[in-house]
Design an enzyme around this catalytic site. Structure first.
Site, short mmCIF file in Angstrom:
data_model
loop_
_atom_site.label_atom_id
_atom_site.label_comp_id
_atom_site.label_asym_id
_atom_site.label_seq_id
_atom_site.Cartn_x
_atom_site.Cartn_y
_atom_site.Cartn_z
N GLY A 182 0.78 -1.23 0.00
CA GLY A 182 0.00 0.00 0.00
C GLY A 182 0.80 1.28 0.00
CB SER A 183 4.27 2.27 -0.83
OG SER A 183 4.49 1.95 -2.18
CG ASN A 184 2.03 3.11 -5.77
OD1 ASN A 184 2.40 4.09 -6.41
ND2 ASN A 184 2.70 1.98 -5.74
CB ILE B 250 -10.72 -4.80 -13.93
CG1 ILE B 250 -9.79 -4.19 -12.87
CG2 ILE B 250 -12.13 -4.24 -13.85
CD1 ILE B 250 -10.31 -4.21 -11.47
CE LYS C 294 -11.92 -10.87 -12.57
NZ LYS C 294 -10.67 -11.11 -13.25
CG ASN D 235 -2.74 -0.98 -13.01
OD1 ASN D 235 -2.67 -1.03 -11.77
ND2 ASN D 235 -2.02 -1.79 -13.78
CG HIS E 143 2.81 -2.60 -15.13
ND1 HIS E 143 2.41 -3.77 -14.51
CD2 HIS E 143 3.88 -2.92 -15.89
CE1 HIS E 143 3.20 -4.76 -14.90
NE2 HIS E 143 4.09 -4.27 -15.74
C1 GRF Z 1 3.58 -1.35 -7.46
O1 GRF Z 1 4.87 -1.68 -7.90
C2 GRF Z 1 2.64 -1.15 -8.61
O2 GRF Z 1 3.26 -0.62 -9.73
C3 GRF Z 1 2.19 -2.57 -8.88
O3 GRF Z 1 2.05 -3.14 -7.60
C4 GRF Z 1 2.95 -2.52 -6.70
C5 GRF Z 1 2.20 -2.07 -5.48
O4 GRF Z 1 3.06 -1.55 -4.49
N1 GRF Z 1 0.99 -2.58 -9.67
P1 GRF Z 1 2.47 -0.86 -3.19
O5 GRF Z 1 1.58 -1.90 -2.51
O6 GRF Z 1 1.71 0.34 -3.63
O7 GRF Z 1 3.67 -0.52 -2.35
#
Ligand code: GRF
Length: 194
Positions: free
Chosen positions: A13-15, A94, A66, A108, A110
């Site tokens: 969950g850092s993002n 999704i 799903k 998203n 990536h």
């Molecule tokens: C990130 O590297 C994102 O690009 C990918 O999953 C990872 C999630 O990282 N889709 P975090 O949980 O947000 O730290």
């Protein structure tokens, strides 16, 4: 206008945290209303709790298929009046149930320069191959990391660094790019890959 955002995440969950903090501190026209998490013990759940963000924890195993699983998520998103979905480490493709309701409103991030290295472990694979590394934010379609690219950034970094150092730099880059794109979306800007 108060835009209501849902973030889908399954992991650290850092993002999620970077996006939520950015919105709390900088935007009075948007709100992260909820986290949708498909892993019971994912660390992202605690991050949401600390920020007082509601969480739906839901497992596909509890549903027939799903479609039934996504219908339950959709009910929750509609109850919360969600306008925009940000995927941030949500490890599922999704399906049509959500795609058809949120056309061009699911984004998203990536960790590669798509179309190179779609799918899992993209960061490690591109590092091991000594390929150019970077991050992509894109619209979500029914494929695996195939949706229209919104913006990409390359990672300019010494390739002799160890993987964990590069990984940290990639995460910092992800947070910066995702916030930048979110701000652009909220400003209603049209974006093309630059
Ligand atoms: C990130 O590297 C994102 O690009 C990918 O999953 C990872 C999630 O990282 N889709 P975090 O949980 O947000 O730290």
């Amino acid at each position: 206008m108060d835009r209501k955002i849902a973030i889908f995440a399954s992991g650290t969950g850092s993002n999620f945290e970077a996006l939520a903090n950015h919105i709390i501190n900088n935007r009075d026209d948007a709100r992260v209303v909820c986290l949708v998490c498909d892993k019971k013990n994912a660390p992202v759940i605690d991050k949401a709790k600390k920020l007082n963000i509601d969480t739906l924890v839901i497992s596909i195993k509890d549903y027939e298929d799903k479609e039934a699983y996504e219908s339950e998520i959709l009910k929750y998103l509609e109850y919360k009046n969600i306008d925009l979905i940000l995927l941030a480490g949500y490890l599922k493709i999704i399906g049509d149930t959500l795609l058809n309701k949120y056309v061009n409103r699911i984004i998203n991030i990536h960790p590669s320069l798509l179309p190179k290295y779609p799918g899992l472990n993209a960061m490690k694979r591109s590092y091991d191959d000594k390929s150019e590394m970077g991050v992509t934010v894109h619209y979500v379609d029914s494929g695996l990391d195939t949706g229209k690219i919104i913006k990409q950034k390359k990672l300019e970094v010494d390739r002799n660094l160890k993987f964990d150092v590069v990984e940290n730099k990639m995460h910092e880059l992800e947070h910066r790019l995702y916030i930048e794109v979110l701000d652009m979306l909220l400003e209603g800007e049209h974006y093309e890959d630059k």
